[in-house]
Design a protein around this motif. Structure first.
Motif, PDB file in Angstrom:
ATOM      1  N   ASN A   1      41.213 -22.811  32.262  1.00  0.00           N
ATOM      2  CA  ASN A   1      40.721 -23.078  30.851  1.00  0.00           C
ATOM      3  C   ASN A   1      41.869 -22.873  29.963  1.00  0.00           C
ATOM      4  O   ASN A   1      42.512 -21.783  29.870  1.00  0.00           O
ATOM      5  CB  ASN A   1      39.645 -22.040  30.626  1.00  0.00           C
ATOM      6  CG  ASN A   1      39.177 -22.029  29.108  1.00  0.00           C
ATOM      7  OD1 ASN A   1      39.856 -22.258  28.322  1.00  0.00           O
ATOM      8  ND2 ASN A   1      37.759 -21.862  29.070  1.00  0.00           N
ATOM      9  N   GLU A   2      42.324 -23.992  29.538  1.00  0.00           N
ATOM     10  CA  GLU A   2      43.644 -23.876  28.849  1.00  0.00           C
ATOM     11  C   GLU A   2      43.787 -23.105  27.795  1.00  0.00           C
ATOM     12  O   GLU A   2      44.565 -22.571  26.961  1.00  0.00           O
ATOM     13  CB  GLU A   2      43.925 -25.644  28.169  1.00  0.00           C
ATOM     14  CG  GLU A   2      44.515 -26.372  29.427  1.00  0.00           C
ATOM     15  CD  GLU A   2      45.615 -25.996  30.040  1.00  0.00           C
ATOM     16  OE1 GLU A   2      46.739 -25.236  29.422  1.00  0.00           O
ATOM     17  OE2 GLU A   2      45.856 -26.187  31.604  1.00  0.00           O
ATOM     18  N   LEU A   3      42.507 -23.058  26.903  1.00  0.00           N
ATOM     19  CA  LEU A   3      42.188 -22.260  25.690  1.00  0.00           C
ATOM     20  C   LEU A   3      42.573 -20.888  25.899  1.00  0.00           C
ATOM     21  O   LEU A   3      43.302 -20.061  25.514  1.00  0.00           O
ATOM     22  CB  LEU A   3      40.981 -22.472  24.970  1.00  0.00           C
ATOM     23  CG  LEU A   3      40.925 -21.784  23.614  1.00  0.00           C
ATOM     24  CD1 LEU A   3      42.002 -22.070  22.605  1.00  0.00           C
ATOM     25  CD2 LEU A   3      39.561 -22.020  22.844  1.00  0.00           C
TER      26      LEU A   3
ATOM     27  N   SER B   1      50.131 -22.167  23.442  1.00  0.00           N
ATOM     28  CA  SER B   1      49.069 -23.138  23.621  1.00  0.00           C
ATOM     29  C   SER B   1      49.812 -24.581  24.042  1.00  0.00           C
ATOM     30  O   SER B   1      49.035 -25.259  24.716  1.00  0.00           O
ATOM     31  CB  SER B   1      48.263 -23.387  22.427  1.00  0.00           C
ATOM     32  OG  SER B   1      49.049 -23.875  21.384  1.00  0.00           O
ATOM     33  N   LYS B   2      51.183 -24.645  23.891  1.00  0.00           N
ATOM     34  CA  LYS B   2      51.867 -26.080  24.030  1.00  0.00           C
ATOM     35  C   LYS B   2      51.025 -26.952  23.415  1.00  0.00           C
ATOM     36  O   LYS B   2      51.028 -28.235  23.724  1.00  0.00           O
ATOM     37  CB  LYS B   2      51.645 -26.381  25.490  1.00  0.00           C
ATOM     38  CG  LYS B   2      52.446 -25.520  26.191  1.00  0.00           C
ATOM     39  CD  LYS B   2      53.804 -25.227  26.237  1.00  0.00           C
ATOM     40  CE  LYS B   2      55.031 -26.252  26.745  1.00  0.00           C
ATOM     41  NZ  LYS B   2      56.480 -26.177  26.609  1.00  0.00           N
TER      42      LYS B   2
ATOM     43  N   MET C   1      47.468 -32.309  18.177  1.00  0.00           N
ATOM     44  CA  MET C   1      46.365 -32.285  17.793  1.00  0.00           C
ATOM     45  C   MET C   1      46.552 -32.864  16.415  1.00  0.00           C
ATOM     46  O   MET C   1      46.874 -32.442  15.616  1.00  0.00           O
ATOM     47  CB  MET C   1      45.658 -30.938  17.737  1.00  0.00           C
ATOM     48  CG  MET C   1      44.513 -30.649  17.187  1.00  0.00           C
ATOM     49  SD  MET C   1      43.880 -28.951  17.347  1.00  0.00           S
ATOM     50  CE  MET C   1      43.779 -28.695  19.044  1.00  0.00           C
ATOM     51  N   ILE C   2      45.668 -33.974  16.083  1.00  0.00           N
ATOM     52  CA  ILE C   2      45.927 -34.830  14.820  1.00  0.00           C
ATOM     53  C   ILE C   2      44.822 -34.472  13.751  1.00  0.00           C
ATOM     54  O   ILE C   2      43.612 -34.438  14.181  1.00  0.00           O
ATOM     55  CB  ILE C   2      46.026 -36.270  15.344  1.00  0.00           C
ATOM     56  CG1 ILE C   2      47.058 -36.624  16.272  1.00  0.00           C
ATOM     57  CG2 ILE C   2      46.185 -36.946  13.911  1.00  0.00           C
ATOM     58  CD1 ILE C   2      46.761 -37.681  17.179  1.00  0.00           C
ATOM     59  N   PHE C   3      45.237 -34.113  12.728  1.00  0.00           N
ATOM     60  CA  PHE C   3      44.344 -33.907  11.644  1.00  0.00           C
ATOM     61  C   PHE C   3      44.688 -35.148  10.278  1.00  0.00           C
ATOM     62  O   PHE C   3      45.556 -35.172   9.945  1.00  0.00           O
ATOM     63  CB  PHE C   3      44.338 -32.614  11.095  1.00  0.00           C
ATOM     64  CG  PHE C   3      44.082 -31.473  12.064  1.00  0.00           C
ATOM     65  CD1 PHE C   3      42.852 -31.239  12.211  1.00  0.00           C
ATOM     66  CD2 PHE C   3      44.970 -31.194  13.021  1.00  0.00           C
ATOM     67  CE1 PHE C   3      42.633 -30.183  13.185  1.00  0.00           C
ATOM     68  CE2 PHE C   3      44.649 -30.058  13.910  1.00  0.00           C
ATOM     69  CZ  PHE C   3      43.564 -29.717  14.082  1.00  0.00           C
TER      70      PHE C   3
ATOM     71  N   PHE D   1      43.781 -24.482  13.040  1.00  0.00           N
ATOM     72  CA  PHE D   1      45.261 -23.807  13.543  1.00  0.00           C
ATOM     73  C   PHE D   1      45.326 -22.374  14.100  1.00  0.00           C
ATOM     74  O   PHE D   1      45.863 -22.114  15.279  1.00  0.00           O
ATOM     75  CB  PHE D   1      46.319 -23.829  12.713  1.00  0.00           C
ATOM     76  CG  PHE D   1      46.729 -25.389  12.237  1.00  0.00           C
ATOM     77  CD1 PHE D   1      46.456 -26.374  13.183  1.00  0.00           C
ATOM     78  CD2 PHE D   1      47.545 -25.890  10.894  1.00  0.00           C
ATOM     79  CE1 PHE D   1      46.878 -27.653  12.872  1.00  0.00           C
ATOM     80  CE2 PHE D   1      47.766 -26.925  10.757  1.00  0.00           C
ATOM     81  CZ  PHE D   1      47.382 -27.934  11.527  1.00  0.00           C
ATOM     82  N   ASN D   2      44.450 -21.364  13.184  1.00  0.00           N
ATOM     83  CA  ASN D   2      44.718 -20.099  13.933  1.00  0.00           C
ATOM     84  C   ASN D   2      43.504 -19.874  14.961  1.00  0.00           C
ATOM     85  O   ASN D   2      43.716 -19.314  16.225  1.00  0.00           O
ATOM     86  CB  ASN D   2      44.089 -19.263  12.708  1.00  0.00           C
ATOM     87  CG  ASN D   2      44.839 -18.777  11.801  1.00  0.00           C
ATOM     88  OD1 ASN D   2      46.150 -18.610  12.266  1.00  0.00           O
ATOM     89  ND2 ASN D   2      44.740 -18.513  10.560  1.00  0.00           N
ATOM     90  N   GLN D   3      42.275 -20.749  15.102  1.00  0.00           N
ATOM     91  CA  GLN D   3      41.421 -20.726  16.152  1.00  0.00           C
ATOM     92  C   GLN D   3      41.908 -21.071  17.495  1.00  0.00           C
ATOM     93  O   GLN D   3      41.805 -20.664  18.638  1.00  0.00           O
ATOM     94  CB  GLN D   3      40.246 -21.690  15.805  1.00  0.00           C
ATOM     95  CG  GLN D   3      39.329 -21.002  14.928  1.00  0.00           C
ATOM     96  CD  GLN D   3      38.011 -21.756  14.800  1.00  0.00           C
ATOM     97  OE1 GLN D   3      38.277 -23.314  14.561  1.00  0.00           O
ATOM     98  NE2 GLN D   3      36.907 -21.540  14.689  1.00  0.00           N
ATOM     99  N   TYR D   4      43.155 -22.066  17.370  1.00  0.00           N
ATOM    100  CA  TYR D   4      43.385 -22.746  18.701  1.00  0.00           C
ATOM    101  C   TYR D   4      44.867 -22.105  19.072  1.00  0.00           C
ATOM    102  O   TYR D   4      45.608 -22.897  19.844  1.00  0.00           O
ATOM    103  CB  TYR D   4      43.332 -24.277  18.585  1.00  0.00           C
ATOM    104  CG  TYR D   4      42.060 -24.841  18.660  1.00  0.00           C
ATOM    105  CD1 TYR D   4      41.493 -25.300  20.130  1.00  0.00           C
ATOM    106  CD2 TYR D   4      41.153 -25.050  17.680  1.00  0.00           C
ATOM    107  CE1 TYR D   4      40.275 -25.585  20.136  1.00  0.00           C
ATOM    108  CE2 TYR D   4      39.669 -25.355  17.853  1.00  0.00           C
ATOM    109  CZ  TYR D   4      39.387 -25.796  19.141  1.00  0.00           C
ATOM    110  OH  TYR D   4      38.189 -26.093  19.460  1.00  0.00           O
ATOM    111  N   ASN D   5      45.158 -21.331  18.323  1.00  0.00           N
ATOM    112  CA  ASN D   5      46.834 -20.655  18.717  1.00  0.00           C
ATOM    113  C   ASN D   5      47.646 -21.832  18.702  1.00  0.00           C
ATOM    114  O   ASN D   5      48.541 -21.797  19.622  1.00  0.00           O
ATOM    115  CB  ASN D   5      46.519 -20.053  20.051  1.00  0.00           C
ATOM    116  CG  ASN D   5      47.561 -19.085  20.251  1.00  0.00           C
ATOM    117  OD1 ASN D   5      48.160 -18.484  19.476  1.00  0.00           O
ATOM    118  ND2 ASN D   5      48.029 -18.878  21.618  1.00  0.00           N
TER     119      ASN D   5
END
Length: 332
Positions: free
Chosen positions: A56-58, A67-68, A101-103, A119-123
């Motif tokens: 699990n990468e997360l 997180s890379k 990760m694109i927004f 951004f905070n959620q996914y480190n």
């Protein structure tokens, strides 16, 4: 409860059971932390392979505090320039083992706030901000390494921009050299800093040469073709057109073709960005080239320096632009 015939994904506990070791040992092998005997490590790796276990990468990112993953915020995804920039950024980041990760901010503050929450959620390890923002403090409060592209947010935040004033000057000088006496300027929204800088270089050079100049302000995304055609028709004696994007220039070429005004014999046309479409239209479009590959390379280098707690040198990089002469202007 699993549906009949649907197999569950193997877990870290399954790997530990298969290798006859503790979950902590499997974790140390996966994250390459702590000491594990060579034989034990191989047993764990064999179990991972046999079971087809995917970490699990997360969860790993939370454990390693890395997180890379790099977050990219663009103002719009529908523009060709940003699509080409995105591809270059992804290529350069991948070479360093990072994912993108694109927004799409769409110039919407509420969307931007939600993005910052993600951004905070996914480190997230770092942020590349292409979209213009008024939320400088909110980004600073994230305490995540951040650089900007295409604009300068403040003196402290590293930025990568192209020399937009020089681009405007080069376009003006080409129209002057082509003998133009009355010039039209199709610009994106004038509140954008990039547009303001291009305007400054272009307008100053044209006015210094004593050439008549008429300007229209147009939308950045999906400009209204009818307004463009109407504007060009209202100046039947114009012999030069500069557009602040290639897309605007393509609309201008369409209008001129409809009006049966020959390009470049009757009207010279210059775009800005040098997207791939410039060489696919007839006549091929003369344009100002922004070095997308160099911009992406410099942006990634600056961001990686920040991630490594180093200060990029220089803090603000201004990339050179150049005129690409094609069929929509006369040879100098």
């Amino acid at each position: 409860m699993l549906l009949k015939g649907v197999m569950s994904m193997p877990t870290i506990k399954d790997v530990a059971k298969k290798a006859n070791v503790s979950v902590a040992t499997v974790s140390r092998v996966i994250n390459n932390t702590g000491y594990v005997q060579v034989e034990t490590r191989q047993m764990v790796l064999d179990a991972i392979t046999e079971l087809g276990y995917i970490p699990n990468e997360l969860a790993r990112s939370l454990f390693k505090k890395q997180s890379k993953i790099i977050g990219l915020i663009v103002p719009h995804l529908s523009t060709i320039f940003f699509a080409e920039l995105l591809e270059s950024l992804e290529d350069h980041l991948a070479r360093h083992g990072y994912k993108l990760m694109i927004f799409n901010a769409k110039d919407d503050i509420e969307r931007e706030n939600k993005i910052m929450h993600v951004f905070n959620q996914y480190n997230i390890d770092g942020i590349i901000l292409v979209a213009h923002t008024k939320q400088t403090k909110n980004y600073a409060d994230l305490h995540i390494p951040l650089i900007t592209i295409d604009h300068k947010m403040n003196e402290e935040t590293p930025s990568i921009t192209s020399d937009n004033q020089q681009g405007g000057r080069l376009a003006a000088e080409k129209l002057i050299a082509s003998g133009c006496k009355k010039v039209l300027h199709l610009q994106g929204p004038s509140f954008l800093l990039t547009v303001l800088n291009r305007n400054k270089g272009f307008n100053e050079t044209i006015e210094k040469a004593g050439i008549a100049l008429h300007t229209i302000d147009l939308a950045f995304v999906s400009p209204d073709y009818r307004l463009i055609e109407q504007f060009i028709r209202s100046h039947p004696d114009a012999d030069g057109i500069f557009c602040s994007t290639d897309i605007l220039a393509l609309h201008a070429l369409r209008a001129l073709h409809k009006m049966q005004r020959a390009v470049p014999d009757a009207v010279a046309v210059i775009g800005y960005d040098n997207v791939e479409l410039c060489e696919l239209v007839t006549p091929n479009l003369t344009t100002i080239d922004q070095p997308i590959e160099l911009i992406a390379e410099a942006a990634v280098a600056s961001l990686l320096a920040l991630i490594d707690k180093k200060t990029p040198e220089p803090l603000h990089k201004v990339m050179p632009v150049k005129l690409i002469e094609r069929e929509s202007t006369k040879k100098s």
